[in-house]
Write a protein that holds these residues in place. Structure first.
Motif, PDB file in Angstrom:
ATOM      1  N   ALA A  24     -38.781 -21.399 -25.209  1.00 57.05           N
ATOM      2  CA  ALA A  24     -37.705 -22.061 -25.948  1.00 57.05           C
ATOM      3  C   ALA A  24     -36.742 -22.804 -25.025  1.00 57.05           C
ATOM      4  O   ALA A  24     -36.342 -22.305 -23.970  1.00 57.05           O
ATOM      5  CB  ALA A  24     -36.944 -21.044 -26.777  1.00 57.05           C
ATOM      6  N   VAL A  25     -36.380 -24.006 -25.456  1.00 60.11           N
ATOM      7  CA  VAL A  25     -35.364 -24.817 -24.770  1.00 60.11           C
ATOM      8  C   VAL A  25     -34.151 -24.909 -25.692  1.00 60.11           C
ATOM      9  O   VAL A  25     -34.285 -25.224 -26.876  1.00 60.11           O
ATOM     10  CB  VAL A  25     -35.902 -26.234 -24.469  1.00 60.11           C
ATOM     11  N   MET A  26     -32.971 -24.613 -25.166  1.00 62.63           N
ATOM     12  CA  MET A  26     -31.752 -24.619 -25.974  1.00 62.63           C
ATOM     13  C   MET A  26     -31.155 -26.024 -26.041  1.00 62.63           C
ATOM     14  O   MET A  26     -31.015 -26.705 -25.021  1.00 62.63           O
ATOM     15  CB  MET A  26     -30.694 -23.680 -25.376  1.00 62.63           C
ATOM     16  N   ARG A  27     -30.815 -26.465 -27.261  1.00 65.13           N
ATOM     17  CA  ARG A  27     -30.182 -27.770 -27.431  1.00 65.13           C
ATOM     18  C   ARG A  27     -29.053 -27.653 -28.447  1.00 65.13           C
ATOM     19  O   ARG A  27     -29.179 -26.934 -29.444  1.00 65.13           O
ATOM     20  CB  ARG A  27     -31.204 -28.807 -27.914  1.00 65.13           C
ATOM     21  N   SER A  28     -27.978 -28.397 -28.214  1.00 59.50           N
ATOM     22  CA  SER A  28     -26.840 -28.415 -29.124  1.00 59.50           C
ATOM     23  C   SER A  28     -26.691 -29.802 -29.730  1.00 59.50           C
ATOM     24  O   SER A  28     -26.904 -30.817 -29.048  1.00 59.50           O
ATOM     25  CB  SER A  28     -25.547 -28.023 -28.384  1.00 59.50           C
ATOM     26  N   TYR A  29     -26.296 -29.847 -31.011  1.00 59.11           N
ATOM     27  CA  TYR A  29     -26.193 -31.119 -31.736  1.00 59.11           C
ATOM     28  C   TYR A  29     -24.869 -31.178 -32.490  1.00 59.11           C
ATOM     29  O   TYR A  29     -24.440 -30.180 -33.093  1.00 59.11           O
ATOM     30  CB  TYR A  29     -27.343 -31.249 -32.747  1.00 59.11           C
ATOM     31  N   PRO A  30     -24.221 -32.334 -32.500  1.00 59.70           N
ATOM     32  CA  PRO A  30     -22.997 -32.504 -33.306  1.00 59.70           C
ATOM     33  C   PRO A  30     -23.319 -32.495 -34.798  1.00 59.70           C
ATOM     34  O   PRO A  30     -24.495 -32.578 -35.204  1.00 59.70           O
ATOM     35  CB  PRO A  30     -22.468 -33.880 -32.869  1.00 59.70           C
ATOM     36  N   LYS A  31     -22.298 -32.428 -35.600  1.00 57.59           N
ATOM     37  CA  LYS A  31     -22.451 -32.527 -37.053  1.00 57.59           C
ATOM     38  C   LYS A  31     -23.021 -33.899 -37.427  1.00 57.59           C
ATOM     39  O   LYS A  31     -22.765 -34.900 -36.774  1.00 57.59           O
ATOM     40  CB  LYS A  31     -21.079 -32.339 -37.718  1.00 57.59           C
ATOM     41  N   ASN A  32     -23.831 -33.912 -38.497  1.00 59.59           N
ATOM     42  CA  ASN A  32     -24.437 -35.143 -39.041  1.00 59.59           C
ATOM     43  C   ASN A  32     -25.428 -35.805 -38.089  1.00 59.59           C
ATOM     44  O   ASN A  32     -25.601 -37.030 -38.100  1.00 59.59           O
ATOM     45  CB  ASN A  32     -23.352 -36.163 -39.444  1.00 59.59           C
ATOM     46  N   THR A  33     -26.114 -34.992 -37.281  1.00 63.42           N
ATOM     47  CA  THR A  33     -27.150 -35.508 -36.390  1.00 63.42           C
ATOM     48  C   THR A  33     -28.517 -35.329 -37.040  1.00 63.42           C
ATOM     49  O   THR A  33     -28.861 -34.238 -37.501  1.00 63.42           O
ATOM     50  CB  THR A  33     -27.136 -34.765 -35.045  1.00 63.42           C
ATOM     51  N   MET A  34     -29.313 -36.397 -37.080  1.00 68.82           N
ATOM     52  CA  MET A  34     -30.672 -36.301 -37.609  1.00 68.82           C
ATOM     53  C   MET A  34     -31.561 -35.619 -36.567  1.00 68.82           C
ATOM     54  O   MET A  34     -31.709 -36.114 -35.455  1.00 68.82           O
ATOM     55  CB  MET A  34     -31.221 -37.687 -37.929  1.00 68.82           C
ATOM     56  N   ILE A  35     -32.139 -34.488 -36.930  1.00 75.32           N
ATOM     57  CA  ILE A  35     -33.050 -33.784 -36.031  1.00 75.32           C
ATOM     58  C   ILE A  35     -34.483 -34.261 -36.254  1.00 75.32           C
ATOM     59  O   ILE A  35     -35.221 -34.528 -35.302  1.00 75.32           O
ATOM     60  CB  ILE A  35     -32.965 -32.258 -36.261  1.00 75.32           C
ATOM     61  N   LEU A  36     -34.875 -34.360 -37.520  1.00 76.61           N
ATOM     62  CA  LEU A  36     -36.203 -34.840 -37.886  1.00 76.61           C
ATOM     63  C   LEU A  36     -36.070 -35.861 -39.006  1.00 76.61           C
ATOM     64  O   LEU A  36     -35.197 -35.741 -39.860  1.00 76.61           O
ATOM     65  CB  LEU A  36     -37.098 -33.694 -38.373  1.00 76.61           C
TER      66      LEU A  36
END
Length: 215
Positions: A24-36
């Motif tokens: 597993a690789v840890m990633r952080s995303y802001p609100k309203n970010t398209m992941i897929l």
């Protein structure tokens, strides 16, 4: 990390669980970010470590249907570990979200070295498919109240003798999940609140007692 708590990896031995966790690789995303994005080609599994995401479908006119709202300990993108088909749904963050990401090549190599993982993952995917079948059944056969009640119960977790939905759901999100208007969902939630069946505080819904069979 919560990988050992998600149903997809339920029953893995300690050595196998350790092998998966190392991928597993840890990633952080802001609100309203398209992941897929629906239709994209990508090959990773995502586990929600913190925050909240929405899984949804949309058409060319921008109309959306929410399939699920997921929080800590839930996962999405698992089919990419098994096939090369395009993504079947879109996923966007609803708040600041931290994800554990496992790529398909790394996971395939891990399964070759640890063959016991394949069976457990297949069983986890079978459980997910049964859950999806039940959701389709509820949408097809239940009225709006039945779909709302089913959704609330399905998303709830036992806490201090009551069922609590940990995700902060808006009425619009619930409406999109059950295929109804926000106004209809609002009336149902209001009546359940007045009757004491549920309590809503800061968008967190607590089910206080068994929901009525009809509305």
């Amino acid at each position: 990390m919560v990988l050992d708590k998600i149903s997809l990896f339920s029953g893995l031995s300690e050595p196998d669980m350790e092998a998966v966790t190392k991928l597993a690789v840890m990633r952080s995303y802001p609100k309203n970010t398209m992941i897929l994005c629906e239709g994209d080609h990508s090959d990773s599994l995502y586990v929600v470590l913190s925050g909240k995401v929405k899984v949804y479908l949309s058409d060319d006119e921008g109309k959306e249907v929410t399939l699920n709202v997921q929080g800590e300990g839930e996962y999405f993108g698992e089919l990419a570990l098994l096939d090369n088909a395009p993504r079947s749904a879109s996923v966007v963050t609803l708040e600041i979200t931290k994800l554990a990401v496992i790529s398909k090549p790394a996971f395939e190599e891990c399964m070759r070295k640890n063959p016991g993982i394949s069976l457990k993952v297949s069983q986890g995917l079978a459980r997910r498919l049964r859950d999806l079948s039940e959701n389709v059944r509820s949408l097809a056969l239940m009225d709006v109240y039945g779909r709302v009640a089913h959704t609330l119960l399905d998303m709830s977790e036992d806490k201090d003798g009551k069922k609590v939905i940990p995700q902060k759901l808006t009425q619009r999100e619930i409406a999109s999940m059950v295929g109804a208007s926000r106004e209809m969902v609002s009336r149902i939630l209001r009546d359940l609140s007045i009757g004491g069946y549920i309590t809503i505080s800061n968008k967190i819904i607590t089910i206080n007692e068994r929901l009525p069979a009809g509305w």
